[in-house]
Design an enzyme around this catalytic site. Structure first.
Site, PDB file in Angstrom:
ATOM      1  CB  ILE A  43     -16.504  18.252  -8.560  1.00 50.14           C
ATOM      2  CG1 ILE A  43     -15.146  18.464  -9.127  1.00 50.14           C
ATOM      3  CG2 ILE A  43     -16.585  19.478  -7.154  1.00 50.14           C
ATOM      4  CD1 ILE A  43     -15.442  19.478 -10.666  1.00 50.14           C
ATOM      5  CG  HIS A  59     -14.340  13.426  -0.416  1.00 51.46           C
ATOM      6  ND1 HIS A  59     -14.327  13.679   0.458  1.00 51.46           N
ATOM      7  CD2 HIS A  59     -15.543  14.588  -1.188  1.00 51.46           C
ATOM      8  CE1 HIS A  59     -15.665  14.186   0.973  1.00 51.46           C
ATOM      9  NE2 HIS A  59     -16.025  14.364   0.340  1.00 51.46           N
ATOM     10  CD  GLN A  90      -5.041   1.906  13.807  1.00 47.83           C
ATOM     11  OE1 GLN A  90      -5.663   1.942  13.441  1.00 47.83           O
ATOM     12  NE2 GLN A  90      -4.502   1.477  11.966  1.00 47.83           N
ATOM     13  CG  ASN A  97     -14.688  16.327 -15.367  1.00 49.22           C
ATOM     14  OD1 ASN A  97     -14.962  15.493 -16.028  1.00 49.22           O
ATOM     15  ND2 ASN A  97     -14.237  17.330 -15.486  1.00 49.22           N
ATOM     16  CE  LYS A 100      -2.305   2.028   4.016  1.00 44.27           C
ATOM     17  NZ  LYS A 100      -2.127   2.963   3.539  1.00 44.27           N
ATOM     18  CB  THR A 127     -10.301   4.123  11.790  1.00 41.19           C
ATOM     19  OG1 THR A 127      -9.073   4.619  11.320  1.00 41.19           O
ATOM     20  CG2 THR A 127     -10.821   3.433  11.973  1.00 41.19           C
TER      21      THR A 127
HETATM   22  O1  C5P Z   1       0.558   0.761  11.520  1.00 40.85           O
HETATM   23  P1  C5P Z   1      -0.751   0.232  11.383  1.00 40.85           P
HETATM   24  O2  C5P Z   1      -0.305  -1.847  10.370  1.00 40.85           O
HETATM   25  O3  C5P Z   1      -1.695   0.954  12.351  1.00 40.85           O
HETATM   26  O4  C5P Z   1      -0.469   0.599   9.338  1.00 40.85           O
HETATM   27  C1  C5P Z   1      -1.983   0.875   9.162  1.00 40.85           C
HETATM   28  C2  C5P Z   1      -2.451   1.436   7.994  1.00 40.85           C
HETATM   29  O5  C5P Z   1      -3.430   1.545   7.588  1.00 40.85           O
HETATM   30  C3  C5P Z   1      -1.987   3.094   7.929  1.00 40.85           C
HETATM   31  O6  C5P Z   1      -1.288   2.866   6.179  1.00 40.85           O
HETATM   32  C4  C5P Z   1      -3.532   3.506   7.783  1.00 40.85           C
HETATM   33  O7  C5P Z   1      -3.211   4.577   6.819  1.00 40.85           O
HETATM   34  C5  C5P Z   1      -4.158   2.904   7.189  1.00 40.85           C
HETATM   35  N1  C5P Z   1      -4.881   3.116   7.545  1.00 40.85           N
HETATM   36  C6  C5P Z   1      -5.975   3.128   8.425  1.00 40.85           C
HETATM   37  N2  C5P Z   1      -7.067   3.199   9.050  1.00 40.85           N
HETATM   38  C7  C5P Z   1      -8.208   3.277   8.403  1.00 40.85           C
HETATM   39  C8  C5P Z   1      -7.909   3.438   6.647  1.00 40.85           C
HETATM   40  C9  C5P Z   1      -6.154   3.221   6.522  1.00 40.85           C
HETATM   41  O8  C5P Z   1      -5.258   2.211   9.969  1.00 40.85           O
HETATM   42  N3  C5P Z   1      -8.840   3.160   8.423  1.00 40.85           N
END
Ligand code: C5P
Length: 239
Positions: free
Chosen positions: A65, A63, A193, A67, A32, A122
């Site tokens: 418009i 995110h 997280q 076009n 990613k 999140t």
């Molecule tokens: O290091 P970690 O495993 O927490 O990374 C999670 C990845 O997923 C990061 O690149 C973060 O930006 C992405 N991400 C996330 N939550 C979301 C969307 C994307 O943690 N809702």
């Protein structure tokens, strides 16, 4: 199509990406690329990763418009991304335009990149939703609604917490992709997280792909951590 493990290359430069990927030489990964890396290195970083045999999720969360999103997606399809995303908050017409752009930009004889939607970030909590964004519905209801809207607009799935995967599959069908970040090994710190799940639990909840960043990028031995991920996803216990 690809491995279910999406490795978040949250690095500021190609040099650091190369250093991280060195032990994985010869192993095709699904990686990613987010804003941090893409805005520094540009489309060349995608071409580089593709040349190394990796599949690429370009996580730019468009995110705008309809076009503008359509034209941007046309370009991203040419860049060679395998998976891209948009904010569902851009609405139905914008999501449809994203698919139109991807179709238009996909070179003939190749597959259109798949496109998924971000429902609610999140980092958005119930208080922010109500007090800042003035959305009265409970957060979980908006997640389900945005996922359904993405499905009706022709998107291939959503980014969501693994905990939301059952709800999303129920509303949008089993083939609608649930791509889930917030993954941690059972004996690891959650960092920033809020709600984390293990690889095994994510699979049980119906995740199609798990996005894993720091559990791999900050591991003392990333290759070993990747092997552990595969092992646990496949139902194995910690060794
Ligand atoms: O290091 P970690 O495993 O927490 O990374 C999670 C990845 O997923 C990061 O690149 C973060 O930006 C992405 N991400 C996330 N939550 C979301 C969307 C994307 O943690 N809702």
């Amino acid at each position: 199509m690809h491995t279910p493990f999406i490795v978040a290359l949250d690095f500021p430069s190609k040099q650091e990406v190369e250093r991280f990927l060195r032990p994985f030489a010869g192993t095709p990964l699904f990686v990613k690329v987010g804003m941090e890396l893409y805005y520094q290195e540009g489309p060349a970083i995608v071409a580089f990763l593709k040349e190394q045999g990796h599949a690429v999720f370009l996580d730019l969360k468009l995110h705008d418009i309809p076009n503008t999103v359509k034209q941007a997606m046309k370009g991203l399809a040419r860049v060679g991304a395998d998976l891209v995303n948009v904010h569902a908050a851009g609405g139905r017409r914008m999501m449809e335009a994203a698919i139109e752009g991807l179709d238009a930009g996909t070179p003939s004889g190749t597959m259109r990149p798949r496109c998924i939607a971000v429902t609610q970030l999140t980092s958005t909590d119930e208080r922010m939703l109500h007090e800042e964004l003035w959305i009265d519905r409970p957060l979980v209801e908006t997640v389900g609604h945005y996922a359904a809207l993405a499905n009706e607009s022709g998107l291939d799935g959503v980014v969501c917490s693994a905990n939301e995967a059952p709800l999303i599959k129920e509303r949008c069908g089993a083939s609608f992709l649930a791509v889930t970040p917030g993954i941690r090994f059972a004996d690891e710190a959650a960092h920033d997280q809020v709600r984390v799940v293990t690889p095994k639990r994510a699979r049980e909840l119906g995740a199609d792909y798990i996005v894993v960043g720091r559990s791999l990028t900050r591991a003392a031995d990333p290759l070993k951590a990747y092997e552990r991920l595969q092992h646990e996803w496949n139902g194995g216990e910690k060794e």
